[in-house]
Design an enzyme around this catalytic site. Sequence first.
Site, PDB file in Angstrom:
ATOM      1  N   LYS A  88       0.695  -1.141   0.095  1.00  0.00           N
ATOM      2  CA  LYS A  88      -0.125   0.031   0.351  1.00  0.00           C
ATOM      3  C   LYS A  88       0.750   0.990  -0.096  1.00  0.00           C
ATOM      4  O   LYS A  88       1.413   1.848   0.433  1.00  0.00           O
ATOM      5  CB  LYS A  88      -0.544  -0.299   1.160  1.00  0.00           C
ATOM      6  CG  LYS A  88      -2.275   1.401   1.442  1.00  0.00           C
ATOM      7  CD  LYS A  88      -2.368   0.535   2.773  1.00  0.00           C
ATOM      8  CE  LYS A  88      -4.061   1.158   3.003  1.00  0.00           C
ATOM      9  NZ  LYS A  88      -4.803   1.440   3.865  1.00  0.00           N
ATOM     10  N   SER A 169      -9.429   1.244   2.658  1.00  0.00           N
ATOM     11  CA  SER A 169      -9.160   2.184   1.813  1.00  0.00           C
ATOM     12  C   SER A 169      -7.831   1.791   0.631  1.00  0.00           C
ATOM     13  O   SER A 169      -7.064   1.882  -0.547  1.00  0.00           O
ATOM     14  CB  SER A 169      -8.104   3.554   2.478  1.00  0.00           C
ATOM     15  OG  SER A 169      -7.243   2.542   3.540  1.00  0.00           O
ATOM     16  N   SER A 193      -9.822  -0.303   6.717  1.00  0.00           N
ATOM     17  CA  SER A 193      -9.278  -0.697   5.562  1.00  0.00           C
ATOM     18  C   SER A 193      -9.147  -1.725   4.470  1.00  0.00           C
ATOM     19  O   SER A 193      -8.760  -2.106   3.681  1.00  0.00           O
ATOM     20  CB  SER A 193      -8.938   0.483   6.011  1.00  0.00           C
ATOM     21  OG  SER A 193      -9.076   1.424   5.594  1.00  0.00           O
TER      22      SER A 193
END
Length: 483
Positions: A88, A169, A193
């Site tokens: 990420k 996310s 997330s």
Amino acid sequence: MDIQINPESIAPGLTPDLVSAVSAIRQGRARASELLQASEAAADDPACAHAFIRRFTAQARATAQGTDLLRQAGGPLPPLAGLAVSIKDLFDVQGQQTTAGAQVLADAPTATADCTAVARLRRAGAALVGHTNLSEFAYSGIGLNPHHGTPANPTTARLNPTPRVPGGSTSGGAVSVACGAAWAALGSDTGGSIRIPAALQGLVGFKNTQALTPRDGCIPLSPTLDTTCAITRSVRDAVLLHAILADRRPRLSVQPLAALRLAVPHTLMLDGLDSTVAQAFEQTLQLLRDAGAHLHEIALPELGELAGLQAQGGFAAAESWAWHRARLADPRQAERYDPRVAQRIRRGESISAADYIDLGHQRRDWITRVERAIAGCDALLSPTVPMVAPVMAPLLSSDPRFFAINALLLRNPSVINLLDGCAASLPCHAPDQLPVGLMVWGPAGADDRVLSVSLAIEALLHRTHAAGPPSDFGPSALLDEES
């Protein structure tokens, strides 16, 4: 730490997971460089569009080739055996920018070192394939990104061509796994997330107890709640990734389902379920009852207090404002933010120091009362999110709809972050349904128990509708390895 998981072969017709791929490399049935080529081809496919912000092609290939040479020489292979893992775009990777999916950080300097989580993955033999897309600064459960584009949900696309959201996310990380561009995705979980995109895409997301995994070298959203963890294809993959990221050996237990005491809280978490989620969740509970598991509905009224605790925006608003306030004070930088993210961050401006301190005291009291109420349960079961992946188009154009759906997606998983607990989301839908996540959860420190229960449930679900790893992927397959 030498982490190896028992290498059963994958059942015919099922998508292999990371553990089975490592087994194939160890046994000489596959080469790391060949599997990386397949991952690269998947990353180039239109179904994976917008999943990556930047690719690390050269270093990933070097890692895979090095693994192949090591195997040819007869040396011991590292736990991840040169397989593709995505990162990420919050975590520092040496020589790369870290930009949190944000335009305002486009001129950030390159990282001088790997953060600890990335260093542990690299040491375990991961071929780091790239930084993945996300909701800007990890501040949304939907996964939209106006700067880099939003990856469409590839799992729902196989059943329905209407583009649906990936979940956030960790949107790009989940898409990279669902598309086959990575075997696992490093991400963060502040209010769901990791688990939200896993649930919406039919994957596994494990949020561990926060203190078990390092958060240094990661752009923060809320240091009180942020957790470093991963999205995988199976629960046993989640065990392996957790062992690497936490630098510990999970102690799994083998218990028949009939010996498990599982609680189903009905306050808040069962409110407003859509019909697909309600059906899949109830069918899963019935399967567990038929297998002899002891299921108990509990009220857990403390969950009804969450809206009041977070009425001003909670820890995420207060702590993100502290990190972003200087940039948001500069109009030239403020205009480069996603307006929806900036709006949520600015809520923290009105939270006083006294409010913030009070919130910490209230949280500690709330955790104490919840832990007391759930003592004696092996794990708790809830839908990860109350809906299947929403259609994307209306959320791009309507702020009220965006914020309403975002709140619903965050509602159930954020309970675990406030509790400082641990939770796994695993798919519980039938093959012809849109993905539905089952959340198996518990208090802080119950990580190994949650993983053990999740393995047992995953095996039961596979035996029922072959929507996951083979039935012999249960806890007993993971207990005889040395670390």
